[in-house]
Design a protein around this motif. Structure first.
Motif, mmCIF file in Angstrom:
data_model
loop_
_atom_site.group_PDB
_atom_site.id
_atom_site.type_symbol
_atom_site.label_atom_id
_atom_site.label_comp_id
_atom_site.label_asym_id
_atom_site.label_seq_id
_atom_site.Cartn_x
_atom_site.Cartn_y
_atom_site.Cartn_z
ATOM 1 N N VAL A 206 0.861 -1.200 0.000
ATOM 2 C CA VAL A 206 0.000 0.000 0.000
ATOM 3 C C VAL A 206 0.890 1.242 0.000
ATOM 4 O O VAL A 206 0.685 2.182 -0.778
ATOM 5 C CB VAL A 206 -0.957 0.009 1.214
ATOM 6 C CG1 VAL A 206 -1.724 1.329 1.302
ATOM 7 C CG2 VAL A 206 -1.936 -1.161 1.136
ATOM 8 N N LEU A 207 1.920 1.220 0.853
ATOM 9 C CA LEU A 207 2.847 2.359 0.940
ATOM 10 C C LEU A 207 3.416 2.706 -0.436
ATOM 11 O O LEU A 207 3.474 3.867 -0.834
ATOM 12 C CB LEU A 207 3.985 2.009 1.913
ATOM 13 C CG LEU A 207 4.973 3.118 2.225
ATOM 14 C CD1 LEU A 207 4.319 4.210 3.064
ATOM 15 C CD2 LEU A 207 6.194 2.574 2.966
ATOM 16 N N SER A 208 3.788 1.673 -1.193
ATOM 17 C CA SER A 208 4.432 1.945 -2.484
ATOM 18 C C SER A 208 3.420 2.329 -3.565
ATOM 19 O O SER A 208 3.808 2.803 -4.627
ATOM 20 C CB SER A 208 5.281 0.751 -2.932
ATOM 21 O OG SER A 208 4.458 -0.374 -3.022
ATOM 22 N N SER A 209 2.131 2.139 -3.294
ATOM 23 C CA SER A 209 1.152 2.555 -4.308
ATOM 24 C C SER A 209 0.679 3.996 -4.080
ATOM 25 O O SER A 209 -0.037 4.554 -4.902
ATOM 26 C CB SER A 209 -0.054 1.605 -4.311
ATOM 27 O OG SER A 209 -0.801 1.814 -3.147
ATOM 28 N N LEU A 210 1.087 4.586 -2.973
ATOM 29 C CA LEU A 210 0.669 5.961 -2.678
ATOM 30 C C LEU A 210 1.510 6.953 -3.468
ATOM 31 O O LEU A 210 2.711 6.749 -3.643
ATOM 32 C CB LEU A 210 0.867 6.261 -1.185
ATOM 33 C CG LEU A 210 0.152 5.337 -0.200
ATOM 34 C CD1 LEU A 210 0.624 5.629 1.220
ATOM 35 C CD2 LEU A 210 -1.358 5.503 -0.321
ATOM 36 N N ASP A 211 0.882 8.019 -3.911
ATOM 37 C CA ASP A 211 1.663 9.079 -4.549
ATOM 38 C C ASP A 211 2.263 10.008 -3.494
ATOM 39 O O ASP A 211 3.365 10.505 -3.662
ATOM 40 C CB ASP A 211 0.779 9.846 -5.529
ATOM 41 C CG ASP A 211 0.357 8.943 -6.662
ATOM 42 O OD1 ASP A 211 1.228 8.608 -7.483
ATOM 43 O OD2 ASP A 211 -0.808 8.502 -6.694
ATOM 44 N N PHE A 212 1.503 10.229 -2.432
ATOM 45 C CA PHE A 212 2.021 11.017 -1.312
ATOM 46 C C PHE A 212 1.582 10.372 -0.015
ATOM 47 O O PHE A 212 0.417 9.989 0.123
ATOM 48 C CB PHE A 212 1.436 12.444 -1.306
ATOM 49 C CG PHE A 212 1.951 13.315 -2.404
ATOM 50 C CD1 PHE A 212 3.058 14.133 -2.203
ATOM 51 C CD2 PHE A 212 1.324 13.335 -3.641
ATOM 52 C CE1 PHE A 212 3.526 14.950 -3.215
ATOM 53 C CE2 PHE A 212 1.788 14.149 -4.662
ATOM 54 C CZ PHE A 212 2.888 14.961 -4.452
ATOM 55 N N ILE A 213 2.499 10.281 0.952
ATOM 56 C CA ILE A 213 2.091 9.952 2.315
ATOM 57 C C ILE A 213 2.366 11.183 3.173
ATOM 58 O O ILE A 213 3.417 11.824 3.047
ATOM 59 C CB ILE A 213 2.776 8.689 2.870
ATOM 60 C CG1 ILE A 213 2.335 8.481 4.318
ATOM 61 C CG2 ILE A 213 4.291 8.739 2.793
ATOM 62 C CD1 ILE A 213 2.361 7.058 4.768
ATOM 63 N N MET A 214 1.393 11.524 4.021
ATOM 64 C CA MET A 214 1.478 12.789 4.773
ATOM 65 C C MET A 214 1.310 12.555 6.271
ATOM 66 O O MET A 214 0.206 12.643 6.802
ATOM 67 C CB MET A 214 0.384 13.746 4.299
ATOM 68 C CG MET A 214 0.493 14.139 2.846
ATOM 69 S SD MET A 214 -0.654 15.493 2.532
ATOM 70 C CE MET A 214 -0.309 15.819 0.816
ATOM 71 N N PRO A 215 2.400 12.273 6.976
ATOM 72 C CA PRO A 215 2.327 12.173 8.446
ATOM 73 C C PRO A 215 2.678 13.514 9.089
ATOM 74 O O PRO A 215 3.343 14.341 8.461
ATOM 75 C CB PRO A 215 3.422 11.153 8.763
ATOM 76 C CG PRO A 215 4.432 11.336 7.659
ATOM 77 C CD PRO A 215 3.721 11.891 6.450
ATOM 78 N N ASN A 216 2.236 13.706 10.336
ATOM 79 C CA ASN A 216 2.868 14.786 11.106
ATOM 80 C C ASN A 216 4.097 14.161 11.779
ATOM 81 O O ASN A 216 4.390 12.975 11.570
ATOM 82 C CB ASN A 216 1.887 15.456 12.089
ATOM 83 C CG ASN A 216 1.388 14.510 13.164
ATOM 84 O OD1 ASN A 216 2.051 13.524 13.493
ATOM 85 N ND2 ASN A 216 0.229 14.795 13.725
ATOM 86 N N GLU A 217 4.806 14.936 12.588
ATOM 87 C CA GLU A 217 6.078 14.409 13.103
ATOM 88 C C GLU A 217 5.887 13.185 13.997
ATOM 89 O O GLU A 217 6.644 12.219 13.901
ATOM 90 C CB GLU A 217 6.829 15.519 13.853
ATOM 91 C CG GLU A 217 7.413 16.545 12.909
ATOM 92 C CD GLU A 217 8.195 17.617 13.634
ATOM 93 O OE1 GLU A 217 9.407 17.464 13.792
ATOM 94 O OE2 GLU A 217 7.575 18.617 14.044
#
Ligand code: RIB
Length: 381
Positions: A206-217
């Motif tokens: 799933v991680l590699s299919s994302l265009d952007f991953i947006m976590p806070n710190e």
């Protein structure tokens, strides 16, 4: 002439591209506290709680997208028997909820937000229908080999939105996000994942299919821990690089009063300082506003630096009002905040406390379009 018309048509179409938010909606209760309770401690609420405030990451992102973006916005979620306040709020903001369901036997999700006097927030969330309402999707996912028609029906619903971008969070079961990742494999859409919500691993495929991953710190830290990587003393850039090593294409870290940082698999690192000018009242929903604004700028083919700026401008406006949905700013308010920024020296803000990357590595010019980015061409499905 024909060529110019065609370019204008394509740009207009992308500015009006549709967004689909698949995720959670919560009814929030705000508990004003002087500070957060320590482990084992009972703490009194200061004054009275504020109840029945629409929120939840999916709902807030959908409404923020509807307010800030020109295209249509769809929300695919699961409401409980008490979800009228959420549905009404989404519909009042012109979010299309026709692909959502209401369950008469389960309550909606609930957020309990501890709000300190300095505007900082921590929350605990009861999943309710956001967790329990996706049974058909679970079945479709589990039966995808033996009975693919169920998954095909879900894909058809997604296609019916003609969306160019899908926004996900972590407040719904992981199989929901797995289905969206599977959809992304065969469709040309941007897939954006907010890492906020449940503390759980995002499967590597799933991680590699994302265009952007947006976590806070803090979400970046806990996500890395889920992959058994402890980098607590490393910089956010190094942590983001580690996520890229694991398969992420592009990591956007929201950093509150420190702004936001972008790290991409090409090696490019950009930072945008915060645009806050007044005292923060409540940070709830600021990250959701950032994400929706970032996506809107992305779909307008703004440069990555401009996407960060627009996101930070929206987040800065959001902290000035209490509540997740109530604090979502209007487009003119965000643009006014942005205008303020563009009058400042690049990369600086009034309360800039960021340490590692104050200067962006590319200069933002007003009106600049260019250089966006991911592997998917932003062509509607
Ligand atoms: O992102 C803000 C939201 O997080 C709140 O509305 C709360 O419900 C939690 O889900």
């Amino acid at each position: 002439m024909l060529c110019l018309c065609l370019v204008a048509f394509v740009l207009k179409r992308e500015a009006h591209a549709n967004i689909l938010v698949v995720g959670s909606a919560n009814i929030d209760t705000f508990l004003p506290v002087e500070r957060l309770p320590a482990e084992g401690e009972n703490l009194m609420v200061q004054g009275l709680p504020t109840d029945n405030v629409p929120g939840g990451k999916g709902c807030t992102q959908a409404i923020a997208a509807a307010k800030l973006h020109h295209g249509r916005v769809f929300f695919m979620g699961q409401f409980g028997y008490d979800g009228k306040v959420l549905i009404d709020t989404l519909l009042q903001s012109s979010v299309d909820c026709s692909l959502s369901n209401t369950h008469q036997d389960i309550p909606s999700g609930r957020g309990y937000v501890f709000l300190t006097s300095s505007g900082q927030v921590s929350a605990v969330v009861s999943g309710g229908s956001n967790q329990l309402g996706w049974k058909l999707w679970k079945y479709a996912w589990e039966q995808r080999q033996t009975n693919p028609s169920l998954l095909a029906q879900i894909f058809e619903q997604i296609r019916s939105t003609q969306c160019t971008c899908i926004m996900l969070q972590q407040e719904v079961p992981s199989h929901v996000n797995e289905i969206m990742a599977a959809f992304r494999q065969s469709h040309s859409v941007f897939l954006i994942q907010d890492a906020g919500g449940a503390d759980r691993e995002i499967p590597l495929h799933v991680l590699s299919s994302l265009d952007f991953i947006m976590p806070n710190e803090s979400e970046l830290d806990r996500l890395l821990k889920r992959y058994n990587v402890d980098m607590s003393s490393a910089s956010v850039v190094d942590k983001a690089r580690q996520l890229i090593t694991l398969g992420a294409k592009h990591v956007i870290i929201t950093q509150g009063s420190k702004g936001a940082t972008s790290v991409s698999s090409s090696g490019e690192v950009l930072h945008q300082a915060s645009l806050r000018t007044t005292q923060a009242v409540d940070e709830t929903g600021a990250g959701d506003c950032f994400r929706a604004a970032f996506v809107s700028a992305l779909l307008q083919r703004r440069s990555l630096q401009q996407c960060l700026q627009y996101g930070c401008a929206a987040g800065a406006c959001a902290v000035e009002t209490k509540g997740a949905v109530p604090s979502i700013p209007t487009r003119p308010a965000v643009e006014a905040r942005l205008h303020e920024l563009l009058k400042q020296p690049v990369g600086k803000s009034h309360d800039d406390t960021s340490n590692e990357l104050n200067e962006p590595s590319s200069s933002p010019n007003d009106g600049e379009t260019a250089h966006v980015l991911p592997t998917a061409d932003p062509v509607a499905v």
